[in-house]
Design an enzyme around this catalytic site. Structure first.
Site: not given
Ligand code: SAH
Length: 235
Positions: A85
């Protein structure tokens, strides 16, 4: 001028990346500027959040191809169609859950591990869940290399939360869901706060703050945002 610096950074970094703590001064300065111009200027004032954003080496959480853009004012690709993000959004979400030193926090969507590291600078312990195995494994290793020993990474569908580790003082969800997963509300402590983007994938979503008090749940709309989708194991 800016372009000619890139090969130089590659050489310097190939030596310094494995050494947590030994960072080129350019990155330290880039972080100070990021905090001043992208974060403080937009109204984030919690001193601990600002200090965490100055401390976590964001350049270690982005793919090498994006090294020169690590402190840019926007999200960046981290592979598997996912993103790290925008720095401001990480700071904003962290401030909104009002983190305290004794907090146990759950994050859904580990991604690169950056948001988890920012939280880990402030709170006692962070539990973070990632659904994409390769991202979860890489983040776990990265956080270990950087000595974030108060972060646990689990590879699973975060829809179900992490009941054995809960209840949590705060929950930070970094993928956009169509609705708020009920088990996450259940795993929030009384008086706890959760922040989550809600809305359809690839459209503008609403970042919502949920406060749980005496089993009443209050929801407040904060900001329009755009996050990658919250996926399910069988998607
Ligand atoms: N917080 C992260 C950015 C997140 S992007 C950072 O600081 O880099 C969102 C992430 O959520 C992605 O890696 C995606 O694979 C994950 N995601 C999506 N659905 C999910 C779920 N049901 N459970 C766990 N992770 C999930």
């Amino acid at each position: 001028m800016a372009l000619s610096l890139v090969p130089f950074l590659w050489v310097v970094l190939s030596f310094t990346i494995p050494l947590a703590g030994a960072q080129p001064e350019a990155f330290v300065q880039a972080r100070k500027q990021m905090v001043r111009m992208q974060i403080q200027a937009r109204g984030i004032h919690d001193q601990e959040v600002l200090e965490a954003m100055r401390t976590v080496p964001r350049h270690q959480f982005v793919p090498l191809d994006y090294l020169a853009e690590a402190y840019r004012d926007g999200p960046l690709p981290i592979g598997y169609g996912q993103t790290i993000s925008q720095p401001y959004i990480v700071a904003y979400m962290t401030e909104q859950v009002r983190p305290k030193s004794d907090f146990k926090v759950l994050e859904i969507g580990t991604g690169s591990g950056y948001q988890a590291a920012v939280l880990a600078e402030i709170v006692d312990s962070v539990y973070t869940i990632e659904i994409v195995k390769a991202l979860g494994q890489a983040a776990r290793q990265r956080l270990r290399d950087l000595n974030y020993n108060n972060v646990r990474v689990k590879i699973a569908d975060g829809y179900y939360g992490w009941a054995e580790a809960g209840p949590f003082d705060a929950i930070v969800v970094t993928a956009a869901a169509n609705y708020i997963p009920p088990l996450l509300i259940e795993q929030l402590k009384d008086g706890g706060r959760m922040i989550i983007p809600v809305g359809s994938p690839f459209q503008v979503q609403m970042l919502k703050l949920i406060e749980k008090k005496q089993d009443k749940v209050r929801t407040k709309n904060l900001l329009p945002v755009r996050f990658v989708p919250f996926t399910r194991q069988d998607d």
